[in-house]
Design a protein around this motif. Structure first.
Motif, PDB file in Angstrom:
ATOM      1  N   SER A  88       0.795  -1.224   0.000  1.00 22.62           N
ATOM      2  CA  SER A  88       0.000   0.000   0.000  1.00 22.62           C
ATOM      3  C   SER A  88       0.830   1.277   0.000  1.00 22.62           C
ATOM      4  N   PHE A  89       0.187   2.311  -0.476  1.00 23.21           N
ATOM      5  CA  PHE A  89       0.728   3.671  -0.447  1.00 23.21           C
ATOM      6  C   PHE A  89      -0.273   4.522   0.333  1.00 23.21           C
ATOM      7  N   VAL A  90       0.242   5.332   1.243  1.00 21.26           N
ATOM      8  CA  VAL A  90      -0.633   6.078   2.137  1.00 21.26           C
ATOM      9  C   VAL A  90      -0.637   7.560   1.762  1.00 21.26           C
ATOM     10  N   LEU A  91      -1.845   8.099   1.568  1.00 23.95           N
ATOM     11  CA  LEU A  91      -2.007   9.507   1.190  1.00 23.95           C
ATOM     12  C   LEU A  91      -2.191  10.378   2.425  1.00 23.95           C
ATOM     13  N   VAL A  92      -1.373  11.415   2.549  1.00 26.33           N
ATOM     14  CA  VAL A  92      -1.541  12.395   3.628  1.00 26.33           C
ATOM     15  C   VAL A  92      -1.384  13.801   3.044  1.00 26.33           C
ATOM     16  N   GLY A  93      -1.595  14.801   3.882  1.00 23.78           N
ATOM     17  CA  GLY A  93      -1.460  16.185   3.424  1.00 23.78           C
ATOM     18  C   GLY A  93      -2.610  17.029   3.948  1.00 23.78           C
ATOM     19  N   PRO A  94      -2.462  18.358   3.838  1.00 21.88           N
ATOM     20  CA  PRO A  94      -3.488  19.260   4.372  1.00 21.88           C
ATOM     21  C   PRO A  94      -4.857  19.049   3.728  1.00 21.88           C
ATOM     22  N   SER A  95      -5.874  19.500   4.429  1.00 21.30           N
ATOM     23  CA  SER A  95      -7.234  19.422   3.927  1.00 21.30           C
ATOM     24  C   SER A  95      -7.364  20.213   2.620  1.00 21.30           C
ATOM     25  N   GLY A  96      -8.047  19.639   1.673  1.00 21.97           N
ATOM     26  CA  GLY A  96      -8.283  20.321   0.410  1.00 21.97           C
ATOM     27  C   GLY A  96      -7.157  20.200  -0.606  1.00 21.97           C
ATOM     28  N   ALA A  97      -6.103  19.446  -0.262  1.00 16.22           N
ATOM     29  CA  ALA A  97      -4.955  19.329  -1.165  1.00 16.22           C
ATOM     30  C   ALA A  97      -5.270  18.475  -2.389  1.00 16.22           C
ATOM     31  N   GLY A  98      -6.234  17.559  -2.221  1.00 20.03           N
ATOM     32  CA  GLY A  98      -6.619  16.718  -3.361  1.00 20.03           C
ATOM     33  C   GLY A  98      -6.392  15.226  -3.151  1.00 20.03           C
ATOM     34  N   LYS A  99      -6.284  14.773  -1.899  1.00 18.71           N
ATOM     35  CA  LYS A  99      -6.007  13.358  -1.613  1.00 18.71           C
ATOM     36  C   LYS A  99      -7.132  12.436  -2.084  1.00 18.71           C
ATOM     37  N   THR A 100      -8.363  12.798  -1.748  1.00 23.60           N
ATOM     38  CA  THR A 100      -9.491  11.935  -2.120  1.00 23.60           C
ATOM     39  C   THR A 100      -9.667  11.934  -3.637  1.00 23.60           C
ATOM     40  N   LEU A 137      -7.100   9.560  -5.000  1.00 23.83           N
ATOM     41  CA  LEU A 137      -7.522   8.161  -4.824  1.00 23.83           C
ATOM     42  C   LEU A 137      -8.579   7.780  -5.859  1.00 23.83           C
ATOM     43  N   THR A 138      -9.565   8.653  -6.050  1.00 19.91           N
ATOM     44  CA  THR A 138     -10.652   8.364  -6.981  1.00 19.91           C
ATOM     45  C   THR A 138     -10.128   8.191  -8.401  1.00 19.91           C
ATOM     46  N   LEU A 139      -9.225   9.074  -8.797  1.00 21.09           N
ATOM     47  CA  LEU A 139      -8.684   8.993 -10.153  1.00 21.09           C
ATOM     48  C   LEU A 139      -7.817   7.741 -10.332  1.00 21.09           C
ATOM     49  N   PHE A 140      -6.960   7.453  -9.355  1.00 23.43           N
ATOM     50  CA  PHE A 140      -6.066   6.306  -9.510  1.00 23.43           C
ATOM     51  C   PHE A 140      -6.811   4.971  -9.415  1.00 23.43           C
ATOM     52  N   ILE A 151     -12.626  11.287 -12.351  1.00 22.08           N
ATOM     53  CA  ILE A 151     -12.695  12.148 -11.185  1.00 22.08           C
ATOM     54  C   ILE A 151     -14.149  12.376 -10.815  1.00 22.08           C
ATOM     55  N   ALA A 152     -14.371  12.521  -9.539  1.00 23.41           N
ATOM     56  CA  ALA A 152     -15.732  12.721  -9.051  1.00 23.41           C
ATOM     57  C   ALA A 152     -15.692  13.837  -8.028  1.00 23.41           C
ATOM     58  N   GLU A 153     -16.867  14.301  -7.673  1.00 22.68           N
ATOM     59  CA  GLU A 153     -16.938  15.330  -6.647  1.00 22.68           C
ATOM     60  C   GLU A 153     -16.517  14.710  -5.312  1.00 22.68           C
ATOM     61  N   THR A 154     -15.773  15.477  -4.509  1.00 23.48           N
ATOM     62  CA  THR A 154     -15.336  14.943  -3.213  1.00 23.48           C
ATOM     63  C   THR A 154     -15.870  15.822  -2.092  1.00 23.48           C
ATOM     64  N   VAL A 160      13.142  11.379  -0.337  1.00 24.33           N
ATOM     65  CA  VAL A 160      12.050  12.313  -0.653  1.00 24.33           C
ATOM     66  C   VAL A 160      12.124  12.768  -2.109  1.00 24.33           C
ATOM     67  N   SER A 161      11.028  12.654  -2.836  1.00 25.60           N
ATOM     68  CA  SER A 161      10.942  13.172  -4.207  1.00 25.60           C
ATOM     69  C   SER A 161       9.830  14.208  -4.275  1.00 25.60           C
ATOM     70  N   VAL A 162      10.042  15.256  -5.055  1.00 21.24           N
ATOM     71  CA  VAL A 162       8.990  16.253  -5.263  1.00 21.24           C
ATOM     72  C   VAL A 162       8.636  16.235  -6.748  1.00 21.24           C
ATOM     73  N   LEU A 163       7.401  15.875  -7.060  1.00 24.22           N
ATOM     74  CA  LEU A 163       6.982  15.798  -8.459  1.00 24.22           C
ATOM     75  C   LEU A 163       5.647  16.508  -8.634  1.00 24.22           C
ATOM     76  N   GLY A 164       5.546  17.266  -9.727  1.00 29.69           N
ATOM     77  CA  GLY A 164       4.335  18.048  -9.958  1.00 29.69           C
ATOM     78  C   GLY A 164       3.317  17.333 -10.826  1.00 29.69           C
ATOM     79  N   GLY A 165       2.086  17.834 -10.749  1.00 30.10           N
ATOM     80  CA  GLY A 165       1.019  17.290 -11.579  1.00 30.10           C
ATOM     81  C   GLY A 165      -0.303  17.897 -11.191  1.00 30.10           C
ATOM     82  N   ASN A 166      -1.357  17.407 -11.809  1.00 34.50           N
ATOM     83  CA  ASN A 166      -2.687  17.821 -11.389  1.00 34.50           C
ATOM     84  C   ASN A 166      -3.680  16.695 -11.590  1.00 34.50           C
ATOM     85  N   VAL A 167      -4.454  16.457 -10.526  1.00 32.08           N
ATOM     86  CA  VAL A 167      -5.437  15.391 -10.563  1.00 32.08           C
ATOM     87  C   VAL A 167      -6.573  15.779 -11.497  1.00 32.08           C
ATOM     88  N   ARG A 168      -6.977  17.040 -11.395  1.00 33.05           N
ATOM     89  CA  ARG A 168      -8.063  17.518 -12.243  1.00 33.05           C
ATOM     90  C   ARG A 168      -7.509  18.169 -13.490  1.00 33.05           C
TER      91      ARG A 168
END
Ligand code: GTP
Ligand code: MG
Length: 256
Positions: free
Chosen positions: A12-24, A27-30, A35-38, A228-236
């Motif tokens: 497993s891979f565990v998603l963390v981060g501040p509220s509203g960052a896009g974790k859910t 998960l939905t996209l992967f 994508i769906a409303e969260t 630690v790796s820092v990689l950019g992208g966008n879920v939406r």
């Protein structure tokens, strides 16, 4: 034989981060490819995902180019956690209750961290997360320790025009984590605990990265067993299929 043993538990891979960052959303996209409303998450949730055939897994490296036998792409669980400050303990529970955690994905909103408050929130949470992993590694050295967990900082929402580019997300977070680190150690001294000779003090153990260094760099985490790796992208993105996530798939593939 090896394969059989390895397939016992889905990693497993565990998603963390501040509220509203896009974790859910991540998960939905992967997990579903769409994508769906969260809604603000209140509890953890896990979903089964499969590496797309376009992404190479670690195992692929050992396969011959001429090996045309059909292969099934590996599966894994993504574990989403609530980002709200009061619910963050769920994330550590998620990690501790799983035996095969291959990585931690810290999602940040690259636009939110262009504000001072957004940056501080993300950096404090990231500082605490990395310190937790660092301590876990230090303790693991003496006992038969748990395997080290690599961290992906996913600089999400790169589609938003006010978002900071990935390189800047990285340096801003490093600078702010340095400030968090300084103020925590200062608070420690101010509390008077540092005045006593030993009584419960572990200033070095509570310091993130290279002890007493003047700058914080994510690369300092390597000596503590945290890559630690820092990689950019966008879920939406514009369409239903979501935005740009290939780099994150690539990182998951490398660590799967
Ligand atoms: P908590 O559950 O509160 O911890 O938040 P979360 O990290 O799960 O955030 P969530 O996935 O619910 O996303 C928050 C909002 O950001 C939603 O409205 C998403 O549609 C939006 N969002 C997520 N990713 C992106 C992205 O890459 N670009 C844009 N423009 N919006 C995004
Ligand atoms: Mg959520």
């Amino acid at each position: 034989l090896y394969k059989k043993a390895a397939s016992k538990e889905v990693p497993s891979f565990v998603l963390v981060g501040p509220s509203g960052a896009g974790k859910t959303s991540f998960l939905t996209l992967f997990a579903n490819g769409t994508i769906a409303e969260t809604y603000t998450s209140q509890e953890p949730q896990a979903a089964l995902c499969q590496l797309p055939s376009s992404t190479r897994s670690k195992e692929d490296r050992y396969r011959s180019e001429h090996d045309t036998s059909s292969r099934s792409q590996p599966k894994f669980h993504l574990v989403d956690n609530p980002g709200h400050g009061k619910l963050r303990h769920h994330a550590t529970t998620s990690i501790l209750s799983r035996t095969s955690v291959r990585g931690l994905i810290f999602v940040v909103d690259s636009a939110a961290i262009s504000s001072a408050a957004g940056l501080t929130e993300a950096a404090e949470y990231l500082h605490d997360t990395l310190l937790w992993l660092q301590k876990r590694h230090t303790q693991g050295k003496t006992t038969k320790g748990p395997a080290s967990i690599p961290v992906l900082i996913a600089a999400n929402k790169q589609d938003v025009f006010t978002s900071l580019p990935t390189g800047l997300v990285k340096t801003k977070l490093e600078e702010e984590i340095h400030r968090v680190r300084e103020s925590k150690s200062k608070g420690f001294l101010d509390s008077g605990v540092g005045m006593e000779d030993d009584a419960g003090k572990d200033e070095e153990g509570d310091w993130l990265g290279e002890y007493a260094s003047k700058e914080f760099k994510f690369s300092q985490m390597e000596e503590h067993g945290v890559d630690v790796s820092v990689l950019g992208g966008n879920v939406r993105g514009d369409g239903e299929e979501g935005g740009k996530v290939e780099k994150w798939w690539g990182w998951i593939g490398e660590n799967l």
